[in-house]
Design an enzyme around this catalytic site. Structure first.
Site, PDB file in Angstrom:
ATOM      1  N   ASP A  51     -17.067   0.601  -5.125  1.00  0.00           N
ATOM      2  CA  ASP A  51     -16.722   1.987  -3.984  1.00  0.00           C
ATOM      3  C   ASP A  51     -18.421   2.559  -3.324  1.00  0.00           C
ATOM      4  OD1 ASP A  51     -14.799   1.363  -4.690  1.00  0.00           O
ATOM      5  OD2 ASP A  51     -13.878   3.022  -3.622  1.00  0.00           O
TER       6      ASP A  51
ATOM      7  N   GLU B 174     -10.141  11.817 -12.696  1.00  0.00           N
ATOM      8  CA  GLU B 174     -10.333  10.615 -12.270  1.00  0.00           C
ATOM      9  C   GLU B 174     -12.425  10.077 -12.787  1.00  0.00           C
ATOM     10  OE1 GLU B 174     -10.537  10.361  -8.120  1.00  0.00           O
ATOM     11  OE2 GLU B 174     -10.164   7.984  -7.662  1.00  0.00           O
TER      12      GLU B 174
END
Ligand code: DGY
Length: 441
Positions: free
Chosen positions: A170, A408
Site C-alpha cells: 500500500d 494490524e
C-alpha cells in the site's frame, strides 16, 4: 497476559471473524475475503482446526479467474456496501474482464503469492488430515503460479511486476516516487470508508494517495484487466523484489508439496522457477543501500528506499551464505530491529529516519506482526535458528501486552496498537508462534 491466555484470545478472534468457510481480515475495516490474509490465517488456524484451515484456501481459490489469477479481494458476502470502499461496483471485474468469475465479484488485482507456503505448512502440521483437500487445491496453486510467470514476468527476468501498491505494501515509501508520477484524471466523487473505521487519519494512507489508488483501478478497468494491455499503458509498473522473493519461496514450497502428494511431473518446472526467481532476487542486493531493491520499470531506475522489503532474499531457497550473513547483520543492526528507542526488538516496516518513514502510518514504519512472522520463517529456512528465536520472542512479548489486542500494526517506540484491532492474520501468526512451544513443526 500468559501464553495460554494469548492462545485463547487468538482463537477467539479467528472465531469471531469467521464467516463460514472463510475469515474476514478484520471486524469492520476489511469485511470481505482478502487473498494473502487468508493464507496467513490458514497458517495459524491449522493448529486449531486443520480442515477449516484448508477450507480457507479452498474458498479463496473458488474465486480464481480462468487465467489463473487469484484476486486480492473476493466480495463473497452481503456486507453493506457502505462498510468498504472501493466496492464491487467500482472494480466491476465481471463486466470488464472475460476471465473473471461471472457470479462472484472480485477485485482485478493480486497479492503476494504466500498460498503455497501456507499449503505446505498445512501439510507439515496436519498431514493426512488435510491431504485430500490439498490434493484438490494443488492444480489451482500450479495455475496461479503459471499465471504469475506468464503474465507478470513475460520476458522471463525472474522478477514479477506489480500494477498497484495494493498488490504489495500500500503506502510504503517503496511506491512514493512511482505513485507521485501518476496524474489523476477525472474521478467520480467517492467516499472513503476506511477513515470512518479508523478515525486517526495519520494511521492510514492520505487522500492524495487514495486518489491515485482509485485512478489506477480506473486505468486497469479501461485495460480490461488484461496484462499485456496494462503493461503497455499503465503509468505505474514496478518489478517487486518482495513479491518475487515470496514467489521463489512459494515455488520451492509447491515443489515439496507436489512430492508429498506423489506428483512428480511438475517438480522440474517448479524447481526451475524457484531457482530463476531466487537468483534474480539475490541480484537485486545493492551494495550501497545494503538492501535488495525494487525496480521502477517506468522510470528505469532501482527504488532507493529503506524498507523491510529489502530483506526479501532471506525468503528464497539457495541463498548465498555471504549474502545471508550481510542480510542478517543489516536486519538486526541499528537501522532496523536494533534501532534506538524501540520498545520491542521487532522489524519495523521502514528504517527510522529514512525518507518516507512515519512511525504511525500503515506501511511506513510500524511493526506488522504478520510480516515479522514471514521473516522469522525466512530466517528458519536459512538455518538462522538463534536469530529466528529472538524475533519470535520479541514479537510474542509485544503481542502479550494487554494493549496489543492483535493489532494490524503497532507503533515501534510505544507499542500503541494501530489500524484495526482483532486483525485475523495477527491472531493467526500468534497461534503459530505459540505452537512452536507445544510441538515442533
Ligand atoms: C485496503 O483497503 O487498505 C487494502 O489494503 C486494499 O487492499
Amino acid at each position: 497476559m500468559s501464553n495460554a491466555e494469548l492462545w485463547t484470545a487468538a482463537v477467539e478472534v479467528l472465531r469471531a471473524n469467521d464467516l463460514g468457510g472463510w475469515t474476514k481480515p478484520a471486524p469492520r475495516l476489511y469485511p470481505y475475503q482478502w487473498s494473502w490474509d487468508s493464507a496467513f490465517i490458514a497458517i495459524g488456524l491449522v493448529h486449531v482446526d486443520p480442515d477449516r484451515a484448508a477450507r480457507e484456501l479452498d474458498t479463496l481459490f473458488a474465486a480464481q479467474w480462468a487465467d489463473g489469477r487469484v484476486p486480492h479481494i473476493v466480495f463473497n458476502n452481503d456486507t453493506p456496501a457502505e462498510d468498504y470502499f472501493p466496492d464491487p461496483g467500482w472494480w466491476a471485474s465481471e463486466k470488464f474482464s472475460p476471465p473473471a468469475p461471472a457470479n462472484t465479484p472480485t477485485s482485478g488485482l493480486v497479492q503476494p503469492p504466500v498460498h503455497a507456503i501456507a499449503a505446505w505448512h498445512l501439510a507439515q502440521v496436519a498431514g493426512d488430515a488435510v491431504r485430500d483437500r490439498l490434493r484438490g487445491l494443488y492444480p489451482r496453486l500450479v495455475a496461479w503460479h503459471q499465471y504469475l510467470v506468464t503474465n507478470r514476468d513475460p520476458d522471463g527476468h525472474g522478477l514479477l511486476v506489480v500494477y498497484h501498491p495494493w498488490e504489495s505494501m500500500d503506502n510504503s515509501p517503496r511506491f512514493d516516487a512511482a505513485l507521485a508520477r501518476v496524474e489523476v484524471g477525472q474521478l467520480p466523487p467517492y467516499k472513503r470508508r476506511d477513515t470512518g473505521h479508523i478515525q486517526d487519519k495519520s494511521q492510514r494512507p492520505t487522500d492524495a494517495e487514495y486518489d491515485r489508488f482509485l485512478w489506477l483501478v480506473n486505468l486497469l478497468k479501461a485495460a480490461r484487466y488484461n496484462d499485456a494491455a496494462v503493461q503497455k499503458t499503465l503509468p505505474l509498473l514496478v518489478q517487486d523484489v518482495f513479491f518475487s522473493g515470496i514467489f521463489a519461496a512459494a515455488n520451492h514450497a509447491l515443489s515439496q508439496l507436489a512430492g508429498w502428494l506423489g506428483i512428480e511431473s511438475d517438480r522440474p518446472e517448479l524447481d526451475a522457477w524457484a531457482t530463476l526467481f531466487s537468483k534474480k532476487v539475490q541480484q537485486q542486493w545493492d551494495a550501497t543501500e545494503r538492501l535488495a531493491l525494487d525496480f521502477d520499470v517506468r522510470a528505469g531506475t532501482p527504488i532507493r528506499v529503506q524498507t523491510y522489503a529489502g530483506f526479501a532474499p532471506l525468503l528464497v531457497p539457495d541463498l548465498a551464505p555471504d549474502l545471508r550473513d550481510a542480510l542478517v547483520k543489516e536486519l538486526f543492526g541499528l537501522r532496523f530491529v536494533g534501532a534506538e528507542g524501540f520498545k520491542f526488538a521487532a522489524i519495523p516496516s521502514a528504517a527510522p529516519g529514512s525518507p518516507g518513514f512515519q512511525q504511525r502510518s500503515y506501511w511506513r514504519g510500524p511493526i506488522w506482526p504478520v510480516m515479522n512472522w514471514l521473516f522469522w520463517w525466512g530466517l528458519k529456512q536459512q538455518g538462522e535458528e538463534t536469530r529466528a528465536e529472538e524475533l519470535r520472542q520479541a514479537n510474542l512479548n509485544l503481542l502479550l501486552e494487554p494493549t496489543s489486542r492483535f493489532a494490524e500494526y503497532l507503533e515501534p517506540y510505544t507499542a500503541e496498537p494501530l489500524g484495526s484491532v482483532d486483525q485475523s492474520w495477527t491472531a493467526a501468526v500468534a497461534l503459530d508462534w505459540l505452537a512452536q512451544d507445544k510441538a515442533p513443526t
